[in-house]
Design an enzyme around this catalytic site. Structure first.
Site, PDB file in Angstrom:
ATOM      1  N   ARG A 241       2.746 -10.246  10.553  1.00 14.40           N
ATOM      2  CA  ARG A 241       4.102  -9.650  10.591  1.00 14.40           C
ATOM      3  C   ARG A 241       5.132 -10.666  10.112  1.00 14.40           C
ATOM      4  O   ARG A 241       6.251 -10.304   9.759  1.00 14.40           O
ATOM      5  CB  ARG A 241       4.475  -9.217  12.011  1.00 14.40           C
TER       6      ARG A 241
ATOM      7  N   GLN B 163      -7.019  -4.364  10.056  1.00 15.15           N
ATOM      8  CA  GLN B 163      -5.903  -3.907  10.881  1.00 15.15           C
ATOM      9  C   GLN B 163      -6.266  -2.670  11.704  1.00 15.15           C
ATOM     10  O   GLN B 163      -5.392  -1.902  12.109  1.00 15.15           O
ATOM     11  CB  GLN B 163      -4.677  -3.628  10.010  1.00 15.15           C
TER      12      GLN B 163
ATOM     13  N   LYS C  90       0.818  -1.222   0.000  1.00 16.97           N
ATOM     14  CA  LYS C  90       0.000   0.000   0.000  1.00 16.97           C
ATOM     15  C   LYS C  90       0.853   1.274   0.000  1.00 16.97           C
ATOM     16  O   LYS C  90       0.487   2.263  -0.632  1.00 16.97           O
ATOM     17  CB  LYS C  90      -0.958   0.010   1.191  1.00 16.97           C
ATOM     18  N   THR C  91       1.994   1.251   0.698  1.00 16.61           N
ATOM     19  CA  THR C  91       2.848   2.451   0.738  1.00 16.61           C
ATOM     20  C   THR C  91       3.381   2.765  -0.650  1.00 16.61           C
ATOM     21  O   THR C  91       3.465   3.929  -1.057  1.00 16.61           O
ATOM     22  CB  THR C  91       4.015   2.238   1.730  1.00 16.61           C
TER      23      THR C  91
ATOM     24  N   ASP D 225      -3.356   7.884   4.524  1.00 18.89           N
ATOM     25  CA  ASP D 225      -2.881   6.522   4.825  1.00 18.89           C
ATOM     26  C   ASP D 225      -3.519   6.041   6.133  1.00 18.89           C
ATOM     27  O   ASP D 225      -3.895   6.851   6.986  1.00 18.89           O
ATOM     28  CB  ASP D 225      -1.352   6.544   4.955  1.00 18.89           C
ATOM     29  N   GLU D 226      -3.628   4.722   6.304  1.00 24.26           N
ATOM     30  CA  GLU D 226      -4.161   4.112   7.542  1.00 24.26           C
ATOM     31  C   GLU D 226      -5.497   4.759   7.932  1.00 24.26           C
ATOM     32  O   GLU D 226      -5.732   5.123   9.081  1.00 24.26           O
ATOM     33  CB  GLU D 226      -3.155   4.261   8.698  1.00 24.26           C
TER      34      GLU D 226
END
Length: 776
Positions: free
Chosen positions: A614, A256, A33-34, A225-226
């Site tokens: 993770r 998340q 996504k980044t 973002d987020e």
């Protein structure tokens, strides 16, 4: 096609090339996504959009710096510098600097941090003559913070009868007055606190339409973002700024969303399509990070949530190993399993320490892990917190314990003489220090002989000093007969330390209580372990020596190649080849404090999803059969999240507990008359109960067995076959490691072996207790 666009897959490229209109990118874990956000900004600039017209909001300044650096490599450094990019707070502080005069603030207004706010609130409470035990300044500050993030201004508060009634019911009827006084004092001082940066931006955009129009025209393209972690105040700012052009791109993952305790509202992302016209949805579902087993296992858990957006995360990566689940008897054994597995993997696969991460639900869990890693000489780093033994509350307890053993320890004395506060001020301590230097005596000795020394200390302070001396001497008397755990528990209560932390109901105060509890658990574990060692007492002196030897290894070498230890909340956005998620037990994870509603439980499940995703190559889940809580051994139950993973993705290194073990009768069978007690499981002996001389029951033998992680086969280690041991045998001990038997003496239950361990030195162990395994 631009070179950088060729680096994207088809799903990533689509939202990057979407120029105008509202779009939402649902990005699964590890899906890039980044990169999408970064390349979308670069694409807009290459399409002629002025950098000054782009606003990019991130959740960390680090993420903003990395994105800007990547964009600069594509469009050039000078243009990238013109981007408005950063966290919500940093970007809106910048806007407020330009527009502060409209709100009556100077452009160089001060920004108060949390401690500044708490000090001011504490002063206000004192000035108003309020009971500081009712109006605890940290709790009041938390309450004011939540008001501001929910856009409840002072005026809104006094117009809300329900809020005022709720505070009155909580015996805080003057909370509104404190809130008002706090805001007035901040304004008078030309200061905003952290929450004001959002609240005042909302005020600015609401009260001054011309300012809103100015920034709507400037920020023609907005990227967030987020987005699942935005709170109500942030949501309203973004909605207002993007309303004119509606060129808004939000990126996030409902699976998340784990920051509800900070005010994050998952409904912001769930309802995005209702807030804007003709929203285009994009899904990034290919995971580039993890193996297929890890991705599928995570999917099988998160699908149990009812509140979620439709997406299926998948990967082209190899299947990889199954997720490995390990059961330990205690948290100390759990720590040893983690340390041994890291050590073995490093040796067999030629890995670095930095390839491993240990994730836990609460900071206090790090203690057992740290102890085990130190004993294996494995370097580690605590993220987002101090090393367990360096935390203030732990150092406070240890300072009391050091003072009991050595009253001349002036560093320890100065640390605790007025903590918790007992009216012995800094001036008094300075007078005592001068007198001690003059008479060449310790401060403690000077305090013992105040009647013989001419010190200008008033009678009230003298009495307080005498009380402190009496308390320490009473602890010394207790130390003559009590083991280290009994003494430490006594000290934490009688010194007032526990009461001090209980008064603080904030999340930080609760964390300190958990850390004190964990220290006591470690001491109890140490005392139990010392019962194996011949001539050992398990007393304070032995424990303090053990702690001193252990913590000496905790040196900062400046080497970043270390095992990472952190809470799961801090791990969000990170990745590691090998991940251990420890403490997978009911009431620990999911937390006992987050199981009362479905929404709370679903957030805990999302937290587990974050933890599991993770891992790149291998994930380990560990839990214990029992865990110390305030020095008492409590039976633990495996977390429901383990059961929610489909069996085909799991490998049990130790057999899972059967239902009969978990069942805890609520009534005693004896009340129904004479029964054959042999049919029932015996209760676990309490600490200090002498061992019986007859043969242990099968149940007891089962508990005393060590389960080999690699085979899952039990190996008896109750010490029953110690007659077969002889001088020269190589043995392994779960706590001290590998060693060689030097000598054996005594008979029967008193039989002892002197063993030279590779890392633990020379130890004399009672063989009936020692958990030894012959290795060659």
């Amino acid at each position: 096609m631009e070179k950088y666009l060729a680096e994207l897959n088809e799903a990533q490229r689509a939202p990057v090339l979407h120029k105008d209109g509202a779009l939402m990118v649902i990005a699964g874990a590890g899906s890039g996504k980044t990169r999408v956000l970064t390349y979308r900004i670069a694409y807009l600039m290459n399409q002629g959009v002025d950098a000054f017209n782009i606003l990019s909001l991130t959740f960390t300044n680090k993420a903003a710096r990395e994105m800007k650096k990547r964009i600069a490599s594509i469009v050039g450094n000078s243009e990238a510098k013109n981007l408005w990019m950063g966290t919500f707070h940093s970007v809106f502080a910048k806007i407020l600097r330009y527009e502060a005069d409209k709100l009556g603030y100077p452009s160089n207004f001060t920004i108060y941090d949390t401690q500044d706010s708490q000090r001011l609130i504490n002063s206000i409470i004192k000035e108003m003559g309020l009971d500081k035990d009712v109006y605890k300044y940290k709790q009041v500050q938390n309450r004011i913070s939540s008001y501001k993030n929910s856009l409840i201004t002072v005026k809104a508060y006094f117009n809300n009868a329900e809020l005022m009634e709720a505070d009155a019911m909580a015996k805080k009827p003057r909370l509104g007055e404190i809130y008002q006084a706090y805001c007035e004092r901040c304004f008078k001082a030309g200061a905003m606190d952290f929450d004001d940066l959002l609240l005042k931006t909302n005020e600015l955009l609401t009260r001054f339409p011309e300012v809103l129009a100015k920034y709507q025209d400037r920020f023609r393209y907005i990227l967030v973002d987020e987005y699942q972690d935005t709170n109500h105040s942030q949501y309203l700012i973004v909605k207002a700024l993007s309303d004119r052009f509606q060129n808004i791109c939000v990126v996030g993952d409902d699976a998340q969303s784990i920051y509800a305790f900070r005010g994050a509202n998952i409904n912001n992302i769930m309802n995005f399509q209702k807030d804007y016209d003709n929203v285009q949805m994009y899904r990034l579902e290919q995971n580039y990070r993890s193996t297929r087993n890890i991705v599928n296992a995570a999917n099988s858990v998160i699908e149990k949530n009812k509140t979620r957006l439709d997406k299926v995360v998948w990967t082209d990566n190899d299947d990889g190993n199954a997720i490995k689940v390990h059961r330990s008897v205690t948290d100390a054994e759990e720590g040893r399993f983690v340390a041994s597995t890291i050590f073995d993997n490093k040796m067999q696969l030629q890995l670095k320490d930095g390839d491993f991460a240990v994730l836990y639900r609460t900071n206090s869990q790090s203690r057992a892990i740290e102890d085990a890693l130190r004993r294996k000489d494995i370097p580690y780093r605590i993220y987002g917190g101090l090393s367990f033994y360096q935390r203030k509350e732990i150092k406070d307890v240890l300072a009391y314990l050091r003072l009991i053993l050595n009253p001349k320890d002036e560093e320890a004395l100065v640390r605790v003489i007025n903590y918790p506060a007992r009216g012995i001020g800094q001036t008094t301590i300075q007078k005592l220090t001068v007198a001690a230097n003059h008479y060449k005596r310790s401060i403690f000795e000077v305090m013992e002989h105040l009647d013989k020394i001419d010190l200008k200390i008033n009678s009230g302070t003298r009495r307080k000093l005498e009380d402190f001396i009496t308390m320490i001497k009473s602890f010394q008397v207790t130390n003559q007969s009590a083991d280290a755990f009994v003494l430490a528990e006594h000290v934490t209560k009688k010194s007032g330390l526990l009461q001090e932390f209980k008064k603080d109901g904030t999340p930080e105060g609760i964390a300190r209580m958990e850390n004190i509890e964990e220290l006591l658990n470690g001491i109890q574990d140490f005392v139990e372990g010392q019962k194996e060692v011949a001539d050992a007492k398990g007393d304070l002196a032995e424990f303090m020596e053990d702690v001193a030897l252990v913590t000496d290894l905790d040196k900062d070498t400046g080497d970043d190649d270390r095992v990472a230890l952190m809470t799961i909340h801090l791990a969000k956005g990170l990745e590691f080849p090998y991940v251990f998620i420890v403490g997978m037990e009911e009431e620990l994870f999911p937390s006992a404090m987050s199981m009362s509603t479905r929404s709370e439980l679903e957030e805990e499940r999302r937290l587990f999803y974050v933890a599991l995703t993770r891992a790149e190559k291998q994930a380990y889940l560990t839990y214990t059969q029992s865990r110390y809580r305030w020095g008492k051994l409590i039976d633990a139950e495996p977390s429901r999240f383990i059961e929610e993973i489909e069996d085909k993705y799991i490998e049990y290194l130790t057999p899972p507990l059967d239902a009969s073990y978990r069942y805890k009768p609520m009534i005693d069978a004896d009340i129904f008359g004479e029964v054959d007690k042999s049919k029932f499981r015996l209760k676990k002996p309490t600490a200090g109960t002498p061992p019986t001389s007859h043969k242990p029951s099968e149940e007891k033998l089962r508990k005393l067995r060590k389960l080999k992680p690699d085979l899952g086969e039990p190996v008896a280690q109750d010490g029953g076959d110690h007659n077969s041991l002889s001088v020269g045998d190589k043995v392994s001990h779960t706590r001290f490691g590998n060693g060689v038997i030097i000598s054996i003496e005594g008979v029967g239950n008193d039989k002892k072996a002197e063993i030279r361990f590779d890392t633990g030195g020379l130890k004399k162990l009672l063989l009936r207790f020692a958990k030894l395994e012959v290795i060659g």
